[in-house]
Design a protein around this motif. Sequence first.
Motif, short mmCIF file in Angstrom:
data_model
loop_
_atom_site.label_atom_id
_atom_site.label_comp_id
_atom_site.label_asym_id
_atom_site.label_seq_id
_atom_site.Cartn_x
_atom_site.Cartn_y
_atom_site.Cartn_z
N ARG A 5 20.47 12.13 12.60
CA ARG A 5 19.34 12.97 12.18
C ARG A 5 18.56 12.38 11.01
N THR A 6 19.26 11.86 10.02
CA THR A 6 18.56 11.36 8.83
C THR A 6 17.69 10.14 9.12
N THR A 8 15.70 9.86 11.54
CA THR A 8 14.49 10.27 12.24
C THR A 8 13.31 10.51 11.29
N GLU A 115 15.84 22.37 19.49
CA GLU A 115 15.43 20.99 19.76
C GLU A 115 14.12 20.96 20.55
N MET A 135 14.34 16.05 10.83
CA MET A 135 15.80 16.05 10.88
C MET A 135 16.35 17.21 11.71
N SER A 136 15.49 18.19 12.02
CA SER A 136 15.90 19.32 12.85
C SER A 136 15.55 19.10 14.32
N GLY A 137 14.95 17.97 14.63
CA GLY A 137 14.54 17.72 16.01
C GLY A 137 13.33 18.53 16.42
#
Length: 391
Positions: A5-6, A8, A115, A135-137
């Motif tokens: 995640r990080t 992205t 997502e 980071m949350s998509g």
Amino acid sequence: MTQPRTATTFAPPVMEARRWLDGVTHPADRPLLNVSQAAPVDPPPAPLREAMALIVLNNPDAHLYGPVLGLPALRAEIATRWSHSYGGHVTADQVAITSGCNQAFAAAIATLCAEDDEVIIPVPYYFNHRMWLDMSGVKTVPLQTGPGMIPDAKAAAALITPRTRAIALVSPNNPCGVEYPAATLRAFLELARKHGIALIVDETYRDFDSRSGAPHDLFVDPNWDDTLIQLYSFSKAYRLTGHRVGAIVASAARLAEVEKFLDTVAICPNQLGQHAALWGMQNLDAWLAGERLEILDRRAAINDNFAQMSAKGWELLGCGAYFAYLKHPFAMSSADLAPLLVRDAGVLVLPGTMFMPDDLPGGETQIRVAFANIDRVGVETLFNRLSNLSY
């Protein structure tokens, strides 16, 4: 292979800018002017620090876990004050305390989005909002602002899709400083309600709004909590930056979902900070009014002294709260200009590219000046340095 995640999103902009200071010396007659970050560098006022010392010594609960959604007394104080200042009706169970306003935004998004969902945000945007969405998509859908850096609800309507879950606004705005008109916020509330999505309004800088009275009438709506999520920070009002105290105002049902998020990432907000925020709200109204007048004077100093900048081709795109948003006259990207300003002018600013998606134009011609920590004389010094540059 999928990315963590990080990976992205981009590196924290303020930390990146601080690295431009490495290896650069500043002569005694031209010390560094740091106008990169919108946070007070002074500690809380002495009476608040004295109260905090007594809390540390005499209140054992301040050292323990507390309620996940915050101190009941602080939640009730916010509800009472908000009801009075906005002319509406807010109850304590519609208020939660968070570990700073950034966490309030993160918690709100966690309750709204899955997502590949989408959130509409005016650009230039507050970069931490974009980072959390990445980071949350969640897809950030940029909304171009119009005259005066004000977003338009009709333009936002064209961006809404079946995946849109919220529109997020910041007023007074970061990075542009502009105060959104009440009619603008009302139009966005009606748009969000029509489409069954949330309207997030980050009012971190509400205490430094230049307008008298309520800046909007959103809380007057008896059904405000079916759509509105308001965010707030105590960092600016009482200089509690390191104590991380913010708030989220929303429906009790949404805060039940927020509680899941907060319990997982922090268990409870900082207890000392919460007691300090409560003491500040109950005892520092006159002091905070003076702080507001000082910030308004710095805003006035920007306008009073900008003629010399205009003569050199600079433009003032927005100004208010802690920020002035400028368009520079040089034939280079602000991403290249900003590090040069450290060396050539002893000025640390953030480039507009940090507030815009890479695929949208505009940021390369813009810079943000955060004037929270320079007074009227500091504004004059800043403009003298910038107006004497040529590239």
